[in-house]
Design a protein around this motif. Structure first.
Motif, PDB file in Angstrom:
ATOM      1  N   TRP A 109      33.763  30.973   0.122  1.00  0.00           N
ATOM      2  CA  TRP A 109      35.034  30.414   0.582  1.00  0.00           C
ATOM      3  C   TRP A 109      35.587  31.132   1.810  1.00  0.00           C
ATOM      4  O   TRP A 109      36.140  30.504   2.703  1.00  0.00           O
ATOM      5  N   ASP A 110      35.480  32.432   1.856  1.00  0.00           N
ATOM      6  CA  ASP A 110      36.086  33.176   2.959  1.00  0.00           C
ATOM      7  C   ASP A 110      35.517  32.749   4.307  1.00  0.00           C
ATOM      8  O   ASP A 110      36.259  32.542   5.277  1.00  0.00           O
ATOM      9  N   ASP A 111      34.205  32.592   4.375  1.00  0.00           N
ATOM     10  CA  ASP A 111      33.576  32.158   5.622  1.00  0.00           C
ATOM     11  C   ASP A 111      34.005  30.741   5.986  1.00  0.00           C
ATOM     12  O   ASP A 111      34.281  30.438   7.152  1.00  0.00           O
ATOM     13  N   ALA A 112      34.061  29.873   4.988  1.00  0.00           N
ATOM     14  CA  ALA A 112      34.431  28.478   5.245  1.00  0.00           C
ATOM     15  C   ALA A 112      35.869  28.357   5.729  1.00  0.00           C
ATOM     16  O   ALA A 112      36.156  27.651   6.705  1.00  0.00           O
ATOM     17  N   LEU A 113      36.778  29.042   5.070  1.00  0.00           N
ATOM     18  CA  LEU A 113      38.176  28.949   5.459  1.00  0.00           C
ATOM     19  C   LEU A 113      38.434  29.590   6.812  1.00  0.00           C
ATOM     20  O   LEU A 113      39.282  29.118   7.586  1.00  0.00           O
ATOM     21  N   ALA A 114      37.704  30.641   7.131  1.00  0.00           N
ATOM     22  CA  ALA A 114      37.842  31.239   8.459  1.00  0.00           C
ATOM     23  C   ALA A 114      37.395  30.255   9.539  1.00  0.00           C
ATOM     24  O   ALA A 114      38.020  30.135  10.601  1.00  0.00           O
ATOM     25  N   ALA A 115      36.313  29.527   9.277  1.00  0.00           N
ATOM     26  CA  ALA A 115      35.795  28.564  10.247  1.00  0.00           C
ATOM     27  C   ALA A 115      36.735  27.382  10.427  1.00  0.00           C
ATOM     28  O   ALA A 115      36.899  26.868  11.544  1.00  0.00           O
ATOM     29  N   TYR A 116      37.374  26.946   9.336  1.00  0.00           N
ATOM     30  CA  TYR A 116      38.250  25.776   9.386  1.00  0.00           C
ATOM     31  C   TYR A 116      39.710  26.122   9.661  1.00  0.00           C
ATOM     32  O   TYR A 116      40.550  25.222   9.755  1.00  0.00           O
ATOM     33  N   GLY A 117      40.036  27.397   9.778  1.00  0.00           N
ATOM     34  CA  GLY A 117      41.405  27.789  10.090  1.00  0.00           C
ATOM     35  C   GLY A 117      41.863  27.236  11.431  1.00  0.00           C
ATOM     36  O   GLY A 117      41.065  26.713  12.221  1.00  0.00           O
ATOM     37  N   LYS A 118      43.128  27.381  11.717  1.00  0.00           N
ATOM     38  CA  LYS A 118      43.720  26.777  12.916  1.00  0.00           C
ATOM     39  C   LYS A 118      42.956  27.137  14.183  1.00  0.00           C
ATOM     40  O   LYS A 118      42.746  26.305  15.057  1.00  0.00           O
ATOM     41  N   ASP A 119      42.534  28.375  14.316  1.00  0.00           N
ATOM     42  CA  ASP A 119      41.792  28.805  15.499  1.00  0.00           C
ATOM     43  C   ASP A 119      40.344  29.162  15.169  1.00  0.00           C
ATOM     44  O   ASP A 119      39.684  29.879  15.924  1.00  0.00           O
ATOM     45  N   GLY A 120      39.837  28.658  14.036  1.00  0.00           N
ATOM     46  CA  GLY A 120      38.471  28.951  13.628  1.00  0.00           C
ATOM     47  C   GLY A 120      37.449  28.297  14.536  1.00  0.00           C
ATOM     48  O   GLY A 120      37.736  27.298  15.223  1.00  0.00           O
ATOM     49  N   TRP A 121      36.229  28.820  14.508  1.00  0.00           N
ATOM     50  CA  TRP A 121      35.209  28.312  15.432  1.00  0.00           C
ATOM     51  C   TRP A 121      34.859  26.854  15.172  1.00  0.00           C
ATOM     52  O   TRP A 121      34.643  26.074  16.119  1.00  0.00           O
ATOM     53  N   LEU A 122      34.858  26.440  13.900  1.00  0.00           N
ATOM     54  CA  LEU A 122      34.491  25.067  13.605  1.00  0.00           C
ATOM     55  C   LEU A 122      35.628  24.104  13.943  1.00  0.00           C
ATOM     56  O   LEU A 122      35.394  23.007  14.455  1.00  0.00           O
ATOM     57  N   SER A 123      36.856  24.501  13.696  1.00  0.00           N
ATOM     58  CA  SER A 123      37.990  23.674  14.096  1.00  0.00           C
ATOM     59  C   SER A 123      38.030  23.497  15.603  1.00  0.00           C
ATOM     60  O   SER A 123      38.323  22.411  16.113  1.00  0.00           O
ATOM     61  N   THR A 124      37.734  24.560  16.346  1.00  0.00           N
ATOM     62  CA  THR A 124      37.707  24.462  17.808  1.00  0.00           C
ATOM     63  C   THR A 124      36.632  23.487  18.270  1.00  0.00           C
ATOM     64  O   THR A 124      36.864  22.632  19.141  1.00  0.00           O
ATOM     65  N   ALA A 255      52.216  17.507  14.265  1.00  0.00           N
ATOM     66  CA  ALA A 255      51.289  18.642  14.171  1.00  0.00           C
ATOM     67  C   ALA A 255      51.776  19.679  13.170  1.00  0.00           C
ATOM     68  O   ALA A 255      50.986  20.230  12.393  1.00  0.00           O
ATOM     69  N   ALA A 256      53.082  19.950  13.176  1.00  0.00           N
ATOM     70  CA  ALA A 256      53.634  20.932  12.242  1.00  0.00           C
ATOM     71  C   ALA A 256      53.511  20.444  10.803  1.00  0.00           C
ATOM     72  O   ALA A 256      53.207  21.221   9.890  1.00  0.00           O
ATOM     73  N   GLY A 257      53.729  19.149  10.591  1.00  0.00           N
ATOM     74  CA  GLY A 257      53.566  18.593   9.254  1.00  0.00           C
ATOM     75  C   GLY A 257      52.132  18.665   8.780  1.00  0.00           C
ATOM     76  O   GLY A 257      51.863  18.991   7.625  1.00  0.00           O
ATOM     77  N   ALA A 258      51.192  18.381   9.696  1.00  0.00           N
ATOM     78  CA  ALA A 258      49.772  18.472   9.342  1.00  0.00           C
ATOM     79  C   ALA A 258      49.392  19.897   8.985  1.00  0.00           C
ATOM     80  O   ALA A 258      48.653  20.142   8.020  1.00  0.00           O
ATOM     81  N   GLU A 259      49.900  20.856   9.749  1.00  0.00           N
ATOM     82  CA  GLU A 259      49.578  22.255   9.470  1.00  0.00           C
ATOM     83  C   GLU A 259      50.130  22.683   8.116  1.00  0.00           C
ATOM     84  O   GLU A 259      49.464  23.410   7.368  1.00  0.00           O
ATOM     85  N   LYS A 260      51.314  22.218   7.775  1.00  0.00           N
ATOM     86  CA  LYS A 260      51.904  22.581   6.491  1.00  0.00           C
ATOM     87  C   LYS A 260      51.066  22.013   5.338  1.00  0.00           C
ATOM     88  O   LYS A 260      50.814  22.698   4.336  1.00  0.00           O
ATOM     89  N   VAL A 261      50.635  20.776   5.482  1.00  0.00           N
ATOM     90  CA  VAL A 261      49.785  20.154   4.460  1.00  0.00           C
ATOM     91  C   VAL A 261      48.450  20.884   4.364  1.00  0.00           C
ATOM     92  O   VAL A 261      47.923  21.114   3.273  1.00  0.00           O
ATOM     93  N   MET A 262      47.898  21.260   5.525  1.00  0.00           N
ATOM     94  CA  MET A 262      46.622  21.970   5.561  1.00  0.00           C
ATOM     95  C   MET A 262      46.724  23.312   4.846  1.00  0.00           C
ATOM     96  O   MET A 262      45.882  23.650   4.008  1.00  0.00           O
ATOM     97  N   LEU A 263      47.756  24.079   5.143  1.00  0.00           N
ATOM     98  CA  LEU A 263      47.906  25.396   4.547  1.00  0.00           C
ATOM     99  C   LEU A 263      48.137  25.305   3.042  1.00  0.00           C
ATOM    100  O   LEU A 263      47.636  26.133   2.271  1.00  0.00           O
TER     101      LEU A 263
END
Length: 319
Positions: A109-124, A255-263
């Motif tokens: 999970w830690d690797d996956a969530l880091a990648a999908y985080g707001k500034d993660g490599w996969l999200s970018t 965008a702020a609403g999406a981030e809140k739902v994401m978190l």
């Protein structure tokens, strides 16, 4: 003052006094009924938007199958007939999106969530691909590691897997992944999955975390192998043309609403969705040890060799 001038003045004053009409956005999910986690997520997102804009933006919500199947609803998003969406990415418009479904790309999970985080490599990376497709990437909605739900027993080797035909969604590279694990495959939309299992068209499902196979198909499936072949996540998106037509203030509210739902989903998903224990006792025989390591390597290797160009973001789009 003439009557005409007076009437014009009155009309102008009335127009100035009228409040601006609210703009309505259409929001959908392709895989969640009202009351489901996905349904609750888009309701929360809609509420955040309406509250942040003081009602200047209102949101009309559509749940799974209300606008069609998974591909049909995604087509509506691409065409701008749906403005905002929580969906499980379709690859029909750009095969590079298949990167999200790379088998065994993550092992924890830690690797996956880091990648999908707001500034993660996969999200970018996904932001760039979505922009090329005409969509605005707003964040991930992670669920966890998937597995294989079956009826009438389960297997953990390639040779034994040949006896089972499993559902795969109409998305690359699910077919390649499950075939590399030894199973027969059949492409079936989410909305048709229950009847396909019930009537014996297929022997199970290969695309979901255990929560969904237990919650929706627990009366027709008997076994679950947590083979963890893919880390699954929904994606929060906007049609780019719709996005560009909004004011900066309204873009920020969305965008702020999406981030809140994401978190909120980041916090909720890890303990409640992907573990064997979340299914509860009595209805599944769950193979905790999952798929053999040799099979994991085989599946990953075969899938990489068949669609390696998909992940080359610096090169041309894969066909």
């Amino acid at each position: 003052m003439t009557a005409a001038v007076l009437l014009a003045a009155l009309a102008s004053g009335a127009t100035a006094a009228m409040p601006a009409m609210a703009e309505t956005l259409k929001m959908a999910t392709d895989s969640g009924a009202k009351g489901s986690d996905a349904g609750n997520a888009i309701e929360a997102w809609a509420k955040e938007i309406e509250t942040a804009t003081d009602g200047a933006l209102t949101v009309e919500i559509f749940y799974q199958n209300e606008l069609g199947g998974q591909q049909e609803v995604f087509d509506l998003l691409m065409a701008g007939d749906v403005d905002l969406m929580l969906n499980w990415p379709m690859t029909s418009y750009d095969q590079r999106i298949s990167l999200i479904y790379t088998p065994y790309m993550f092992t924890d999970w830690d690797d996956a969530l880091a990648a999908y985080g707001k500034d993660g490599w996969l999200s970018t990376a996904l932001s760039e691909v979505y922009a090329d497709t005409g969509l605005k990437y707003l964040g991930a909605w992670p669920e966890g590691f998937n597995g294989v739900g079956t009826k009438g027993g389960h297997v953990t080797t390639v040779k034994a897997a040949r006896a089972f035909k499993l559902r795969v969604p109409p998305v690359s590279p699910f077919t390649e992944t499950i075939a590399a694990m030894g199973y027969q495959t059949a492409t079936i939309d989410w909305g048709e999955l229950y009847s396909a299992i019930q009537t014996g068209v297929i022997d199970g499902d290969s695309a979901n975390v255990i929560f969904y196979d237990y919650e929706y198909f627990g009366d027709v499936l008997t076994d679950y192998v947590h083979s963890r072949q893919q880390f699954l996540t929904g994606i929060l998106t906007a049609n780019q043309e719709t996005w560009d037509g909004l004011s900066p203030e309204h873009q920020e509210a969305i965008a702020a609403g999406a981030e809140k739902v994401m978190l909120a989903q980041f916090d909720a998903a890890k303990p409640s969705k992907s573990g064997i224990g979340s299914a509860g006792p009595g209805r599944f025989t769950a193979a905790r040890r999952g798929w053999q390591a040799s099979t994991r390597r085989s599946a990953a290797s075969q899938c990489f060799s068949s669609w390696a160009a998909i992940s080359r973001f610096s090169g041309s789009q894969a066909a």
